[in-house]
Design a protein around this motif. Structure first.
Motif, PDB file in Angstrom:
ATOM      1  N   ARG A 172       7.281 -34.451  -7.724  1.00  0.00           N
ATOM      2  CA  ARG A 172       7.745 -35.462  -6.748  1.00  0.00           C
ATOM      3  C   ARG A 172       9.274 -35.467  -6.651  1.00  0.00           C
ATOM      4  NH1 ARG A 172       4.033 -39.480  -5.271  1.00  0.00           N
ATOM      5  NH2 ARG A 172       1.933 -39.254  -6.378  1.00  0.00           N
ATOM      6  N   GLU A 173       9.990 -35.629  -7.674  1.00  0.00           N
ATOM      7  CA  GLU A 173      11.606 -35.543  -7.494  1.00  0.00           C
ATOM      8  C   GLU A 173      12.185 -34.049  -7.165  1.00  0.00           C
ATOM      9  OE1 GLU A 173      15.356 -36.924  -7.366  1.00  0.00           O
ATOM     10  OE2 GLU A 173      13.400 -38.061  -8.041  1.00  0.00           O
ATOM     11  N   GLU A 174      11.436 -32.920  -7.339  1.00  0.00           N
ATOM     12  CA  GLU A 174      11.878 -31.875  -7.151  1.00  0.00           C
ATOM     13  C   GLU A 174      11.604 -31.633  -5.605  1.00  0.00           C
ATOM     14  OE1 GLU A 174      11.825 -28.296  -9.054  1.00  0.00           O
ATOM     15  OE2 GLU A 174      12.556 -29.355 -11.003  1.00  0.00           O
ATOM     16  N   PHE A 175      10.453 -32.139  -5.235  1.00  0.00           N
ATOM     17  CA  PHE A 175       9.990 -31.809  -3.673  1.00  0.00           C
ATOM     18  C   PHE A 175      11.146 -32.904  -2.804  1.00  0.00           C
ATOM     19  CE2 PHE A 175       7.432 -33.804  -0.116  1.00  0.00           C
ATOM     20  CZ  PHE A 175       7.348 -32.388   0.352  1.00  0.00           C
ATOM     21  N   SER A 176      11.187 -34.125  -3.415  1.00  0.00           N
ATOM     22  CA  SER A 176      12.150 -35.073  -2.515  1.00  0.00           C
ATOM     23  C   SER A 176      13.741 -34.318  -2.557  1.00  0.00           C
ATOM     24  CB  SER A 176      12.328 -36.328  -3.277  1.00  0.00           C
ATOM     25  OG  SER A 176      11.131 -36.836  -3.025  1.00  0.00           O
ATOM     26  N   ARG A 177      14.090 -33.840  -3.647  1.00  0.00           N
ATOM     27  CA  ARG A 177      15.388 -33.030  -3.795  1.00  0.00           C
ATOM     28  C   ARG A 177      15.127 -31.833  -2.642  1.00  0.00           C
ATOM     29  NH1 ARG A 177      16.286 -28.248  -4.905  1.00  0.00           N
ATOM     30  NH2 ARG A 177      14.495 -28.054  -6.096  1.00  0.00           N
ATOM     31  N   LEU A 178      14.237 -31.148  -2.606  1.00  0.00           N
ATOM     32  CA  LEU A 178      14.345 -29.826  -1.813  1.00  0.00           C
ATOM     33  C   LEU A 178      14.128 -30.269  -0.421  1.00  0.00           C
ATOM     34  CD1 LEU A 178      13.739 -26.790  -1.301  1.00  0.00           C
ATOM     35  CD2 LEU A 178      11.404 -27.234  -1.398  1.00  0.00           C
ATOM     36  N   ASP A 193      17.905 -31.516   0.602  1.00  0.00           N
ATOM     37  CA  ASP A 193      18.407 -30.373   0.742  1.00  0.00           C
ATOM     38  C   ASP A 193      18.470 -29.416   2.135  1.00  0.00           C
ATOM     39  OD1 ASP A 193      19.796 -31.080  -1.721  1.00  0.00           O
ATOM     40  OD2 ASP A 193      18.898 -29.510  -2.912  1.00  0.00           O
ATOM     41  N   VAL A 194      17.238 -29.074   2.250  1.00  0.00           N
ATOM     42  CA  VAL A 194      16.831 -28.511   3.508  1.00  0.00           C
ATOM     43  C   VAL A 194      17.187 -29.272   4.903  1.00  0.00           C
ATOM     44  CG1 VAL A 194      14.753 -27.448   5.023  1.00  0.00           C
ATOM     45  CG2 VAL A 194      14.916 -27.247   2.518  1.00  0.00           C
ATOM     46  N   SER A 195      17.022 -30.469   4.817  1.00  0.00           N
ATOM     47  CA  SER A 195      17.361 -31.421   5.945  1.00  0.00           C
ATOM     48  C   SER A 195      18.660 -31.475   5.953  1.00  0.00           C
ATOM     49  CB  SER A 195      16.573 -32.698   5.972  1.00  0.00           C
ATOM     50  OG  SER A 195      15.265 -32.772   5.658  1.00  0.00           O
ATOM     51  N   ARG A 196      19.473 -31.641   4.909  1.00  0.00           N
ATOM     52  CA  ARG A 196      20.861 -31.708   5.270  1.00  0.00           C
ATOM     53  C   ARG A 196      21.708 -30.189   5.686  1.00  0.00           C
ATOM     54  NH1 ARG A 196      23.548 -36.160   5.008  1.00  0.00           N
ATOM     55  NH2 ARG A 196      25.466 -35.309   4.210  1.00  0.00           N
ATOM     56  N   PHE A 221      13.508 -33.923   9.735  1.00  0.00           N
ATOM     57  CA  PHE A 221      14.633 -34.789   9.826  1.00  0.00           C
ATOM     58  C   PHE A 221      16.025 -34.123  10.369  1.00  0.00           C
ATOM     59  CE2 PHE A 221      12.227 -36.380   5.940  1.00  0.00           C
ATOM     60  CZ  PHE A 221      12.093 -37.823   6.310  1.00  0.00           C
ATOM     61  N   VAL A 222      16.822 -34.996  10.604  1.00  0.00           N
ATOM     62  CA  VAL A 222      18.227 -34.332  10.904  1.00  0.00           C
ATOM     63  C   VAL A 222      19.031 -34.554   9.770  1.00  0.00           C
ATOM     64  CG1 VAL A 222      17.973 -34.566  13.480  1.00  0.00           C
ATOM     65  CG2 VAL A 222      18.978 -36.484  12.158  1.00  0.00           C
ATOM     66  N   PRO A 223      20.289 -33.749   9.780  1.00  0.00           N
ATOM     67  CA  PRO A 223      21.068 -33.711   8.662  1.00  0.00           C
ATOM     68  C   PRO A 223      21.692 -35.326   8.145  1.00  0.00           C
ATOM     69  CG  PRO A 223      21.626 -31.903  10.035  1.00  0.00           C
ATOM     70  CD  PRO A 223      20.657 -32.810  10.690  1.00  0.00           C
ATOM     71  N   GLU A 244      18.901 -39.922   1.235  1.00  0.00           N
ATOM     72  CA  GLU A 244      17.683 -39.631   0.107  1.00  0.00           C
ATOM     73  C   GLU A 244      16.655 -40.615  -0.049  1.00  0.00           C
ATOM     74  OE1 GLU A 244      19.248 -38.090  -3.656  1.00  0.00           O
ATOM     75  OE2 GLU A 244      21.247 -38.424  -2.782  1.00  0.00           O
ATOM     76  N   GLU A 245      16.798 -41.783   0.336  1.00  0.00           N
ATOM     77  CA  GLU A 245      15.883 -42.782   0.476  1.00  0.00           C
ATOM     78  C   GLU A 245      14.687 -42.675   1.441  1.00  0.00           C
ATOM     79  OE1 GLU A 245      19.068 -43.794   0.497  1.00  0.00           O
ATOM     80  OE2 GLU A 245      19.230 -43.887  -1.819  1.00  0.00           O
TER      81      GLU A 245
END
Length: 182
Positions: A16-22, A25-28, A35-37, A41-42
């Motif tokens: 869950r944590e790695e997926f959220s991070r990925l 990062d991809v969105s940013r 999403f847009v950049p 994180e929330e």
């Protein structure tokens, strides 16, 4: 770099944590993943929770791509989650023979090395092995994604001009693509 692909990985707190991070990062980095950049994180963490609820309900199947040292990470592969694709399954009898591909993501630092093509080829294989007859996906126009997916055999089957509004003055075409799995 070699990637290990895992179909339907066990959903753990680490995953869950790695997926959220990925996803963040991809969105940013400007990736076309919902999403847009300027996303926070929330916001991503909340959406990730909803995504894993769909997985738990059997509505989506997950493919994870892992890279790493074989010693640490969110999955039994010992690697770090660096890519994903999900198959959104249908319950309506008229559409059960195909699936929508969603949340195709690859770590921005790995793009351009052929890893995205490998991820998508594995996604296609996963769909074939599941007995699906076709795949559909939607892409954000103006990013060259039609060409990328075209290399895998996807064909554009529809386009809604300005169908996506990313900001008050940023409209993009919503492009639908289709791949028969014969």
């Amino acid at each position: 770099m070699s990637l290990t692909f895992v179909r339907d990985p066990q959903v753990t707190p680490g995953l869950r944590e790695e997926f959220s991070r990925l996803w963040y990062d991809v969105s940013r980095a400007g990736g076309s993943v919902g999403f847009v950049p300027s996303v926070t994180e929330e916001e991503v963490r909340a959406a990730a929770g909803a995504q894993f609820a769909r997985v738990a309900a059997g509505e989506h199947r997950m493919l994870g791509a892992y890279a790493g040292d074989g010693e640490s990470g969110a999955d039994a592969t010992g690697g770090r989650l660096v890519g994903t694709a999900f198959l959104r399954l249908h319950t309506d009898f008229k559409t059960r023979h195909w699936s929508m591909v969603v949340l195709v993501m690859l770590d921005p630092g790995l793009q351009g090395g052929g890893h995205g093509l490998r991820l998508m080829r594995e996604t296609v294989d996963m769909a074939r092995d599941a007995g699906l007859e076709a795949l559909r996906l939607e892409v954000r126009g103006g990013m060259g994604l039609e060409s990328f997916y075209g290399r895998l055999g996807f064909k554009e089957v529809g386009r809604v001009p300005g169908g996506l509004r990313l900001a008050a003055d940023d409209y993009r075409d919503d492009v639908q693509m289709w791949l028969p799995l014969d």
